[in-house]
Design a protein around this motif. Structure first.
Motif, short mmCIF file in Angstrom:
data_model
loop_
_atom_site.label_atom_id
_atom_site.label_comp_id
_atom_site.label_asym_id
_atom_site.label_seq_id
_atom_site.Cartn_x
_atom_site.Cartn_y
_atom_site.Cartn_z
N UNK A 51 0.64 -1.11 -0.03
CA UNK A 51 0.04 -0.09 -0.07
C UNK A 51 1.03 1.22 -0.03
N UNK A 52 2.11 1.21 -0.26
CA UNK A 52 2.95 2.21 -0.09
C UNK A 52 3.81 2.53 -1.35
N UNK A 53 3.63 3.46 -1.97
CA UNK A 53 4.58 3.72 -3.61
C UNK A 53 5.93 3.81 -2.86
N UNK A 65 5.75 1.02 -9.22
CA UNK A 65 6.37 0.20 -7.90
C UNK A 65 5.76 0.72 -6.70
N UNK A 66 5.46 -0.31 -5.90
CA UNK A 66 5.30 -0.22 -4.26
C UNK A 66 6.38 -0.48 -3.52
N UNK A 67 6.52 -0.32 -2.38
CA UNK A 67 7.47 -0.70 -1.38
C UNK A 67 7.46 -2.18 -1.51
N UNK A 68 6.55 -2.89 -1.68
CA UNK A 68 6.51 -4.44 -1.60
C UNK A 68 7.19 -4.97 -3.09
N UNK A 69 6.92 -4.45 -4.15
CA UNK A 69 7.52 -4.65 -5.28
C UNK A 69 8.99 -4.50 -5.28
N UNK A 73 12.51 -7.22 -5.45
CA UNK A 73 13.20 -7.01 -6.52
C UNK A 73 14.59 -6.87 -5.83
N UNK A 74 14.87 -6.04 -4.90
CA UNK A 74 16.02 -5.84 -4.31
C UNK A 74 16.72 -7.20 -3.46
N UNK A 250 18.47 -1.39 -7.97
CA UNK A 250 17.02 -1.40 -8.20
C UNK A 250 16.65 0.27 -8.15
N UNK A 251 16.90 1.02 -7.12
CA UNK A 251 16.67 2.22 -7.05
C UNK A 251 16.82 3.24 -8.17
#
Length: 283
Positions: A51-53, A65-69, A73-74, A250-251
């Motif tokens: 729920x967090x971009x 991307x969300x924090x979860x996706x 990836x990280x 990733x970032x």
């Protein structure tokens, strides 16, 4: 102390809140670090990252991307970097006798999954909002009664320190708190091995990795892994550097997809950035 002795401590699969390590029962197919990964994945705190971009707040595009996706990836990049490091250490005969070469990759996979677990909504803007609220004189009643070092925790709120608190205290609070992660996983999450007071007095920046309430946990973990220096401060775990590299990869590269999806940049802009890494790419 030779390198193998150092890594014997750094990879020691002690579990916070546990009762030591029985090396005869270490199962490579179900190592303590794979258990760490599963404890994180099945937690409500990890699910809330959906729920967090990641970078762009308040967007309506569900391809962002969300924090979860981002964390998934990280963790994928971190696992690969850790696996390469593990086999590198084995070739140099620096792995301790109990450690499989897959262990560093498993540690990093778990640590990277949890690296953003304490971040508030709206990215770093959320951190600034919390700091501003506690820095407002109208709200000083809530913190003025605390010791100055504790006040600093509120006025310098940081998602890294909140993440350390989440995995050690907030989750499973009915069972006295925490995922009970292994020490190497906890240490590999830590990018800034100091508290908020040390951060403010040394650099004036709000970048730190544990609150005063978790100082005892932090010191126990880092001392057990041999990361306390002769000066009395703490060094980073070597694998935390690979966790940071995975996050930066990733970032700085993968998350450009979001800017392209939102028409902030063009495909040509992306190719220009990645050309030094992949010269053969062309429009």
């Amino acid at each position: 102390m030779n390198f193998q002795e150092k890594w014997r401590k750094l990879l020691l699969p002690l579990r916070y809140g546990g009762s030591g390590v029985d090396f005869k029962k270490l199962d490579p197919a179900r190592s303590p670090f794979l258990q760490d990964r599963d404890r994180i994945i099945y937690s409500s705190s990890f699910r809330r990252l959906a729920r967090k971009t990641q970078v762009h707040p308040l967007v309506r595009n569900d391809h962002i991307h969300t924090r979860l996706s981002h964390s998934l990836e990280v963790s994928s990049v971190g696992r690969s970097l850790g696996a390469m490091a593990g086999y590198f250490l084995r070739r140099r005969d620096e792995l301790p006798e109990y450690a499989a070469p897959e262990f560093p990759g498993q540690i990093l996979e778990a640590a990277c999954l949890a690296h953003d677990i304490g971040n508030p909504p709206f990215g770093h803007a959320g951190e600034f909002a919390i700091r501003d609220w506690f820095g407002d004189p109208a709200n000083h009643t809530y913190v003025n009664a605390l010791e100055e070092t504790y006040q600093s925790d509120f006025r310098c709120f940081d998602g890294n320190a909140q993440g350390f608190r989440v995995v050690n205290v907030v989750e499973n609070n009915r069972d006295q708190g925490g995922f009970r992660l292994t020490y190497p996983t906890l240490a590999s999450m830590v990018k800034y091995p100091w508290d908020s007071w040390q951060s403010r007095t040394r650099s004036g920046k709000c970048k730190f990795n544990y609150y005063q309430a978790e100082a005892g946990i932090f010191e126990e973990v880092f001392c057990a892994l041999g990361l306390k220096t002769r000066r009395g401060d703490f060094a980073r775990h070597p694998l935390s550097l690979l966790a940071e590299a995975a996050d930066d990869t990733c970032y700085r590269i993968v998350d450009m997809e979001d800017a392209r999806e939102l028409d902030i940049i063009t495909l040509a802009d992306i190719l220009k950035v990645v050309e030094p890494l992949a010269p053969s790419l062309r429009l």
